[in-house]
Design a protein around this motif. Structure first.
Motif, short mmCIF file in Angstrom:
data_model
loop_
_atom_site.label_atom_id
_atom_site.label_comp_id
_atom_site.label_asym_id
_atom_site.label_seq_id
_atom_site.Cartn_x
_atom_site.Cartn_y
_atom_site.Cartn_z
N ARG A 33 0.51 -1.28 -0.18
CA ARG A 33 0.29 0.30 -0.16
C ARG A 33 0.39 0.82 -0.03
O ARG A 33 1.94 1.97 0.95
CB ARG A 33 -0.83 0.09 1.44
CG ARG A 33 -2.35 -0.91 0.89
CD ARG A 33 -3.28 -0.71 2.42
NE ARG A 33 -3.56 0.44 1.95
CZ ARG A 33 -4.28 1.12 1.70
NH1 ARG A 33 -5.06 0.67 0.32
NH2 ARG A 33 -4.99 2.50 2.07
N GLU A 35 -0.78 4.70 0.44
CA GLU A 35 -0.42 5.17 0.97
C GLU A 35 -1.77 4.83 2.30
O GLU A 35 -1.71 3.75 2.29
CB GLU A 35 -1.76 6.08 0.44
CG GLU A 35 -3.15 5.29 -0.22
CD GLU A 35 -4.21 6.05 -1.42
OE1 GLU A 35 -5.25 6.49 -0.66
OE2 GLU A 35 -3.23 6.45 -2.20
N PHE A 48 -12.30 0.10 -6.21
CA PHE A 48 -13.72 0.42 -6.48
C PHE A 48 -14.60 -0.88 -7.92
O PHE A 48 -13.88 -0.19 -8.78
CB PHE A 48 -14.06 1.73 -6.66
CG PHE A 48 -13.71 2.95 -6.19
CD1 PHE A 48 -14.22 2.47 -4.69
CD2 PHE A 48 -12.52 2.62 -5.00
CE1 PHE A 48 -13.82 2.92 -3.01
CE2 PHE A 48 -11.99 3.66 -4.12
CZ PHE A 48 -13.07 3.78 -2.70
N ASP A 89 -12.71 -0.45 7.06
CA ASP A 89 -12.22 1.39 6.94
C ASP A 89 -12.35 2.45 8.07
O ASP A 89 -13.46 2.49 7.40
CB ASP A 89 -12.80 1.13 4.63
CG ASP A 89 -11.82 2.40 3.87
OD1 ASP A 89 -11.75 3.17 5.01
OD2 ASP A 89 -11.25 1.97 3.67
N ASP A 114 -0.98 -0.64 -12.03
CA ASP A 114 -1.23 0.69 -10.82
C ASP A 114 -0.33 0.17 -9.59
O ASP A 114 0.58 1.19 -9.28
CB ASP A 114 -2.79 0.51 -10.06
CG ASP A 114 -3.81 1.33 -11.00
OD1 ASP A 114 -2.94 1.37 -11.75
OD2 ASP A 114 -4.34 1.81 -10.38
N PHE A 135 -6.06 -3.71 6.74
CA PHE A 135 -7.71 -4.03 6.70
C PHE A 135 -8.07 -5.35 7.06
O PHE A 135 -7.22 -6.01 8.20
CB PHE A 135 -8.56 -4.09 5.60
CG PHE A 135 -7.91 -2.28 4.77
CD1 PHE A 135 -8.52 -1.21 5.07
CD2 PHE A 135 -7.32 -2.13 3.35
CE1 PHE A 135 -8.19 0.21 4.34
CE2 PHE A 135 -7.03 -1.11 3.20
CZ PHE A 135 -7.27 0.44 3.44
#
Lengths: 237, 237
Positions: A33, A35, A48, A89, A114, A135
């Motif tokens: 990750r 961020e 998403f 989250d 990405d 998470f």
DNA sequence: CCAAAAGTGTTGCAATTACACCCATGG
DNA sequence: CCATGGGTGTAATTGCAACACTTTTGG
């Protein structure tokens, strides 16, 4: 029950994908990750769901975008379940639909999109310490592995973790890696070759792996393995 | 991947619950829709997930609100899967998380809440014509019944479809109703009473049903039935 | 020739099927 | 005393675990 969109809370819907492969042992694909929250921590690839795509479609897209895994070549993809605890989250309400993907070992490091740093890592340490993943991804991974272990018993899914042509021994090593214990090669051989339409011989043989040449097989039409492969540690003789 | 809520489409998240019971044959709980689309058509009970509740929590609440079924008394509830085709609801994007609930026959008609006309109806006709149900609820029902049929093989779930104390014959009739074919009463009896901690005898007996008094049992601790109940039509002798 | 891996034969055990038979009650 | 359903015994069969053994390559 009215449907006025403004009256109902915004909920973000994401897909997260558990990609498993066998590389000697069971490996899972994780991204790092970038961020907060959980910056720098390993996580499952995901993102998403877009307005006009279905859930499976979204999972397929994320897989391609983030990991370069193309859906076409011998990839098994199925829905695992949804995870929607309000607190999962910290920023907003997110319901995640998790998918399970099984693929043959691509060999080369994942040609990412990405997420720059997508890589297959051994699953075992993550299963021992599910909290290492961001998470609730540790729990999702646990559920995915349990589903995979269970499905090997009664389906032909193991073939999805092999190249398109494979030997009986290679298929057995998939079972051994996923289940974590050795199987009797002779009884395994009899079982999988005996089940009708479970495997189809290509006629070719190979000596990769040494020893006597082994028949090469492709996955057959049979969806289920009946009777199932017993998931029980054999006696050591 | 940014999380700005305004940048992502609103998706409504609902829960739909398939409640199954055995009333001679397998029955499913349906409500009659009051408004468009699909006004007047039967549908599964369900509704929106609220901002601060988890998915299972939402399913439990809907069950209580719409049908009066209280979660406490011998109700099995598990997540079935999520359904999110963009076109499944003509008004807006709705992702539905489906749940499967199994309960003993409440006998009395369902003391409803929101949906005035909640009722158990035979499942068979709905399985034959899944299009009778609103939205994609026919497919959800089909998936729920298939899940139930499969799980009876290797779990103690059938007890959730019985009253808290039941005879072996009553348990067998649950299997027969769900699977749709008769089982040998004698072999069935041996199998379920022989499996360790699968059933626990209460000591009491009953003659409801006539004939020799039958031992009453409660469900035991064993989560799984091992070896599983073979799901195969017996010979007729 | 030897090691290594593929594949076949065989034997004893365990579970299952199909059914004969006995048990306990209500009418 | 008989119909009805509950429950036990048992022989033929099947499926499988375990392992001896044969086949075919590479070094």
């Amino acid at each position: 029950v009215a449907y006025d969109p403004d009256r109902y809370p915004r909920v973000a819907v994401t897909v997260d994908v558990v990609v498993l492969t066998v590389r000697g042992t069971l490996h899972a694909l994780v991204v790092r990750r970038g961020e907060e929250p959980f910056a720098g921590r390993p996580a499952l690839p995901g993102g998403f769901v877009r307005p006009d795509e279905g859930l499976t479609e979204a999972a397929t897209r994320e897989l391609a975008e983030e990991t370069g895994t193309t859906a076409g070549d011998r990839l098994h993809l199925e829905q695992l379940g949804s995870y929607g605890e309000p607190s999962r989250d910290p920023r907003m309400r997110v319901v995640s639909v998790a998918y399970l993907a099984l693929t043959a070992d691509p060999g080369a490091p994942v040609a990412g999109g990405d997420a720059a740093s997508a890589a297959f890592v051994p699953a075992e340490p993550l299963l021992r310490r599910p909290g290492r993943l961001a998470f609730d991804h540790g729990r999702i991974l646990t559920d995915a592995v349990e589903r995979t272990r269970a499905k090997l018993e009664y389906t032909g899914l193991a073939a999805a973790l092999c190249p398109s042509e494979f030997t009986v021994a290679e298929l057995r090593r998939v079972y051994e890696a996923v289940w974590g214990f050795p199987l009797d090669p002779r009884n395994f051989h009899r079982k999988v070759t005996g089940a009708p339409s479970f495997l189809v011989a290509t006629g070719a043989t190979t000596t990769r792996g040494g020893g006597r040449p082994a028949q090469l097989y492709r996955r057959g039409d049979a969806e289920y393995l009946d009777p199932p492969m017993p998931r029980r540690e054999a006696q050591v003789g």
